[in-house]
Design an enzyme around this catalytic site. Structure first.
Site, PDB file in Angstrom:
ATOM      1  N   LEU A   1     -22.213 -34.031 -26.116  1.00 30.06           N
ATOM      2  CA  LEU A   1     -23.431 -34.072 -25.328  1.00 30.06           C
ATOM      3  C   LEU A   1     -23.644 -32.651 -24.830  1.00 30.06           C
ATOM      4  O   LEU A   1     -22.692 -32.010 -24.352  1.00 30.06           O
ATOM      5  CB  LEU A   1     -23.303 -35.027 -24.136  1.00 30.06           C
ATOM      6  N   ASP A   2     -24.862 -32.129 -24.952  1.00 26.76           N
ATOM      7  CA  ASP A   2     -25.082 -30.754 -24.520  1.00 26.76           C
ATOM      8  C   ASP A   2     -24.998 -30.648 -23.005  1.00 26.76           C
ATOM      9  O   ASP A   2     -24.914 -31.647 -22.282  1.00 26.76           O
ATOM     10  CB  ASP A   2     -26.396 -30.193 -25.066  1.00 26.76           C
ATOM     11  N   LYS A   3     -25.008 -29.420 -22.504  1.00 25.09           N
ATOM     12  CA  LYS A   3     -24.780 -29.165 -21.084  1.00 25.09           C
ATOM     13  C   LYS A   3     -25.742 -29.936 -20.191  1.00 25.09           C
ATOM     14  O   LYS A   3     -25.360 -30.456 -19.127  1.00 25.09           O
ATOM     15  CB  LYS A   3     -24.899 -27.664 -20.818  1.00 25.09           C
TER      16      LYS A   3
END
Length: 268
Positions: free
Chosen positions: A126-128
């Site tokens: 999951l991206d930031k």
């Protein structure tokens, strides 16, 4: 009558399941699967003549072994299979999905300080800026099959956007949107709720393209305000608090295995 061959996707899925339940792997991979070390470290140990299979030293890194029957030892000590761990994290926004960040940013492993488990890795990313359900395991074959697009395990996301999503935009997400020359398609999309200026939609994906939902929304000139993964293959995030971690139940694990075909292959 000639026996009909299964469709390509069926054969690929069967092969994946067979590999998960199958026993023959290369020796470096065997050491990795047993949780002893990484493949690179295993290759070095083998080259240094420190690994034996059934009492005989092996220096060929391409050697194959049967995990069900082989007795593998390093420096004379037999290697036992590491206990398999399966965890879910409710990832907070602002954490990067990596063990060590060169920029010194907080990572998802900050939430796992109480779990001193070698080779515990996230299943996907999951991206930031994204939140929600993130799985961790030291079962590399399970992770590989769960992520493989052949198995079509769906991921469900709740997404807050800066406008009211109309029927045309919803239809575009499921029929396919081209972004930077790539066709991006959601398995399903629907409206959840709306306010005066923004709304929430639910999006299902069965593939893991980089920033897929955000890119689709960009193509629709829509801003993504929040993106929360709420389910993977029927496994739901539920009421797990933000930043909290818990082990998967046996029923949850068996359900995921059935969806990927692992359980069927094991029974066979």
């Amino acid at each position: 009558m000639r026996e009909r061959r299964p469709p390509n996707k069926t054969r690929e899925r069967t092969k994946l399941a067979d590999n998960a339940a199958g026993k023959r792997v290369t020796l470096p991979r065997a050491l990795s699967k047993l949780g002893y070390c990484s493949r690179t470290q295993a290759e070095r140990l083998i080259a240094e003549n420190r690994v034996a299979v059934n009492g005989r030293a092996v220096t060929d890194i391409s050697a194959w072994v049967d995990l069900a029957t082989a007795r593998i030892s390093v420096d004379g000590l037999v290697i036992a299979a590491e206990t398999k761990i399966y965890l879910m994290l409710n990832k907070p926004r602002g954490l990067v999905t990596t063990r060590h960040d060169p920029e010194g940013r907080p990572t998802v492993y900050d939430c796992l300080r109480d779990f001193d488990i070698p080779h515990l890795s996230p299943v996907g990313r999951l991206d930031k800026a994204s939140e929600g359900l993130l799985l961790f395991t030291n079962d590399t074959e399970f992770a590989q099959i769960l992520l493989d697009p052949v198995t079509h395990v769906t991921k469900t996301y709740h997404v807050q956007i800066d406008r009211i999503m109309d029927d045309e935009a919803i239809a575009a997400m499921t029929s396919g949107i081209r972004h930077d020359g790539e066709l991006l398609t959601a398995t399903a999309a629907r409206r959840l709720r709306q306010g005066d200026r923004n709304s929430w939609i639910e999006v299902e994906l069965d593939e893991g393209r980089n920033r897929q939902i955000r890119r689709m929304l960009e193509a629709l000139e829509t801003e993504c305000l929040r993106l929360v993964r709420v389910a993977i293959g029927g496994l739901e995030l539920g009421e797990l608090p933000k930043g909290a971690v818990r082990a998967l139940t046996e029923a949850e694990l068996q359900s995921l295995r059935r969806k990927t075909g692992i359980e069927k292959a094991r029974r066979n």
